[in-house]
Design a protein around this motif. Structure first.
Motif, PDB file in Angstrom:
ATOM      1  N   UNK A   1       0.973  -1.259   0.041  1.00  0.00           N
ATOM      2  CA  UNK A   1      -0.110  -0.013   0.015  1.00  0.00           C
ATOM      3  C   UNK A   1       0.954   1.513   0.141  1.00  0.00           C
ATOM      4  N   UNK A   2       0.511   2.148  -0.835  1.00  0.00           N
ATOM      5  CA  UNK A   2       1.560   3.482  -0.877  1.00  0.00           C
ATOM      6  C   UNK A   2       0.362   4.497  -0.912  1.00  0.00           C
ATOM      7  N   UNK A   3       0.628   5.547   0.100  1.00  0.00           N
ATOM      8  CA  UNK A   3      -0.534   6.696   0.150  1.00  0.00           C
ATOM      9  C   UNK A   3       0.341   7.738   0.185  1.00  0.00           C
ATOM     10  N   UNK A   4       0.514   8.740  -0.793  1.00  0.00           N
ATOM     11  CA  UNK A   4       1.450   9.743  -0.785  1.00  0.00           C
ATOM     12  C   UNK A   4       0.542  11.071  -1.183  1.00  0.00           C
ATOM     13  N   UNK A   5       0.883  12.058  -1.386  1.00  0.00           N
ATOM     14  CA  UNK A   5       0.032  13.298  -1.889  1.00  0.00           C
ATOM     15  C   UNK A   5      -0.400  12.906  -3.279  1.00  0.00           C
ATOM     16  N   UNK A   6      -1.660  12.934  -3.310  1.00  0.00           N
ATOM     17  CA  UNK A   6      -2.575  12.554  -4.522  1.00  0.00           C
ATOM     18  C   UNK A   6      -2.055  11.325  -5.391  1.00  0.00           C
ATOM     19  N   UNK A   7      -1.563  10.501  -4.536  1.00  0.00           N
ATOM     20  CA  UNK A   7      -0.786   9.226  -5.134  1.00  0.00           C
ATOM     21  C   UNK A   7      -1.482   8.168  -4.283  1.00  0.00           C
ATOM     22  N   UNK A   8      -2.288   7.125  -4.616  1.00  0.00           N
ATOM     23  CA  UNK A   8      -2.519   6.086  -3.916  1.00  0.00           C
ATOM     24  C   UNK A   8      -2.767   4.624  -4.778  1.00  0.00           C
ATOM     25  N   UNK A   9      -1.804   3.665  -4.220  1.00  0.00           N
ATOM     26  CA  UNK A   9      -1.869   2.483  -4.863  1.00  0.00           C
ATOM     27  C   UNK A   9      -1.804   1.337  -4.017  1.00  0.00           C
ATOM     28  N   UNK A  10      -2.526   0.346  -4.436  1.00  0.00           N
ATOM     29  CA  UNK A  10      -2.718  -0.932  -3.738  1.00  0.00           C
ATOM     30  C   UNK A  10      -2.338  -2.053  -4.605  1.00  0.00           C
ATOM     31  N   UNK A  11      -1.624  -2.950  -4.212  1.00  0.00           N
ATOM     32  CA  UNK A  11      -1.129  -4.089  -5.152  1.00  0.00           C
ATOM     33  C   UNK A  11      -1.053  -5.429  -4.512  1.00  0.00           C
ATOM     34  N   UNK A  12      -1.580  -6.383  -5.075  1.00  0.00           N
ATOM     35  CA  UNK A  12      -1.820  -7.618  -4.242  1.00  0.00           C
ATOM     36  C   UNK A  12      -1.089  -8.754  -4.952  1.00  0.00           C
ATOM     37  N   UNK A  13      -0.163  -9.171  -4.176  1.00  0.00           N
ATOM     38  CA  UNK A  13       0.760 -10.307  -4.794  1.00  0.00           C
ATOM     39  C   UNK A  13       0.370 -11.693  -4.444  1.00  0.00           C
ATOM     40  N   UNK A  14      -0.400 -12.063  -3.118  1.00  0.00           N
ATOM     41  CA  UNK A  14      -1.116 -13.316  -2.940  1.00  0.00           C
ATOM     42  C   UNK A  14      -2.436 -13.046  -2.143  1.00  0.00           C
ATOM     43  N   UNK A  15      -3.215 -14.068  -2.447  1.00  0.00           N
ATOM     44  CA  UNK A  15      -4.465 -13.977  -1.734  1.00  0.00           C
ATOM     45  C   UNK A  15      -5.476 -13.090  -2.521  1.00  0.00           C
ATOM     46  N   UNK A  16      -6.271 -12.251  -1.701  1.00  0.00           N
ATOM     47  CA  UNK A  16      -7.123 -11.239  -2.278  1.00  0.00           C
ATOM     48  C   UNK A  16      -7.499 -10.166  -1.268  1.00  0.00           C
ATOM     49  N   UNK A  17      -7.479  -9.056  -1.626  1.00  0.00           N
ATOM     50  CA  UNK A  17      -7.757  -7.806  -0.752  1.00  0.00           C
ATOM     51  C   UNK A  17      -8.943  -7.065  -1.311  1.00  0.00           C
ATOM     52  N   UNK A  18      -9.287  -6.261  -0.301  1.00  0.00           N
ATOM     53  CA  UNK A  18     -10.728  -5.422  -0.675  1.00  0.00           C
ATOM     54  C   UNK A  18     -10.325  -4.063  -0.457  1.00  0.00           C
ATOM     55  N   UNK A  19     -10.802  -3.458  -1.461  1.00  0.00           N
ATOM     56  CA  UNK A  19     -10.133  -2.073  -1.528  1.00  0.00           C
ATOM     57  C   UNK A  19     -11.449  -1.091  -1.417  1.00  0.00           C
ATOM     58  N   UNK A  20     -11.509   0.140  -0.547  1.00  0.00           N
ATOM     59  CA  UNK A  20     -12.476   1.186  -0.606  1.00  0.00           C
ATOM     60  C   UNK A  20     -11.744   2.479  -1.180  1.00  0.00           C
ATOM     61  N   UNK A  21     -12.151   3.066  -2.203  1.00  0.00           N
ATOM     62  CA  UNK A  21     -11.734   4.267  -2.519  1.00  0.00           C
ATOM     63  C   UNK A  21     -12.844   5.046  -3.130  1.00  0.00           C
TER      64      UNK A  21
END
Length: 304
Positions: free
Chosen positions: A174-194
């Protein structure tokens, strides 16, 4: 820290020099949180007059009642009320106290959570969680970037200023910077709310939002983010975000001269070799750079 600094601080008796020294001590942050928490506490409502009337009526109803001095009892009630407030404040403070971990520029840090989940915190990032209540609520607050290896168990939540990620047990970044948000899943499953939208992200997928616009892409399954291996990789990312990461990884101050910071960059730079990193950015963009100490100037090659 001088032993009497705390007492003098509480009574506002510190000189400016003593106050500056006290603020630099390791204990200051904790004392500050306790003071701020105490300000929000309110003593429980207690009507001394009604309590006194009830006590007097009870005593008068007993023929064998003894004559006693009641003023000390009133004082006792006031002291008891103060003690109750202090005990309540202490319980509230220590049960809501979060463990906070911060990395500086050009610094990474490994963290092991109470359930043996593992976190690698990237440079210039802050992470906090409640260790005391971890078994009942696995919740992380993140400002910056971190790579997670989550042990299987109850719901695990990562909250940021831009979005939330929820998993049961998996590996993700997970990366949360100014105006920059990224989620990368390498294994399993994630749920994202944006932005009020919730979606699932299976292994091998990434979701990136730049200035509010979301796009999804593919990554290697069972892989890892490049920064874990001391590299920063970008694919069609505005240059300003690339240079911001360069500053974080190498503790630099960067300025641009006649350079479009919104032009897209695709490539990789080293997080451990500054000279190589500067060339990795400047060469494909056909720009030049000048390094003086920790200051870097990027400029057009045609400029004098």
């Amino acid at each position: 820290m001088q032993e009497n600094y705390l007492a003098k601080w509480l009574s506002n008796e510190l000189t400016e020099a003593e106050l500056e020294a006290f603020k630099k001590s390791e204990e200051y942050a904790t004392y500050q949180r306790i003071a701020e928490t105490s300000k929000e506490l309110r003593a429980p409502e207690f009507d001394r007059e009604k309590a006194w009337e009830r006590l007097q009526a009870s005593k008068e109803s007993q023929e064998s009642a003894k004559v006693i001095t009641l003023s000390p009892f009133k004082a006792f009630l006031r002291v008891a009320a103060v003690i109750a407030v202090l005990l309540t404040g202490a319980y509230f403070y220590f049960n809501t106290l979060d463990e906070t971990i911060t990395t500086k520029l050009a610094q990474n840090r490994e963290i092991t959570l109470p359930d043996n989940s593992e976190i690698l915190l990237n440079a210039e990032s802050t992470l906090s969680y409640n260790e005391k209540n971890w078994d009942s609520k696995r919740a992380i607050k993140l400002d910056g970037e971190a790579y997670f290896k989550v042990a299987k168990g109850k719901k695990f939540t990562v909250s940021t200023s831009q979005g939330t990620v929820t998993v049961l047990g998996t590996q993700f970044n997970v990366e949360d910077r100014d105006s920059y948000f990224e989620v990368t899943c390498y294994e399993g499953l994630v749920r994202v709310t944006f932005n009020g939208e919730e979606f699932q992200l299976p292994a091998g997928n990434s979701a990136l939002a730049i200035e509010g616009t979301m796009k999804k892409s593919k990554v290697d399954v069972n892989g890892k983010p490049s920064w874990v291996n001391n590299e920063s990789t970008f694919k069609s990312i505005p240059l300003k975000f690339v240079l911001a990461e360069l500053q974080r990884q190498h503790n630099l101050k960067i300025t641009l001269e006649n350079i479009d910071e919104n032009q897209l960059f695709t490539g990789t730079f080293s997080n451990s070799n500054l000279d190589l990193a500067l060339k990795s950015i400047s060469t494909p963009l056909k720009i030049s750079f000048k390094l003086e100490g920790n200051k870097v100037l990027f400029y057009e090659e045609s400029a004098p």
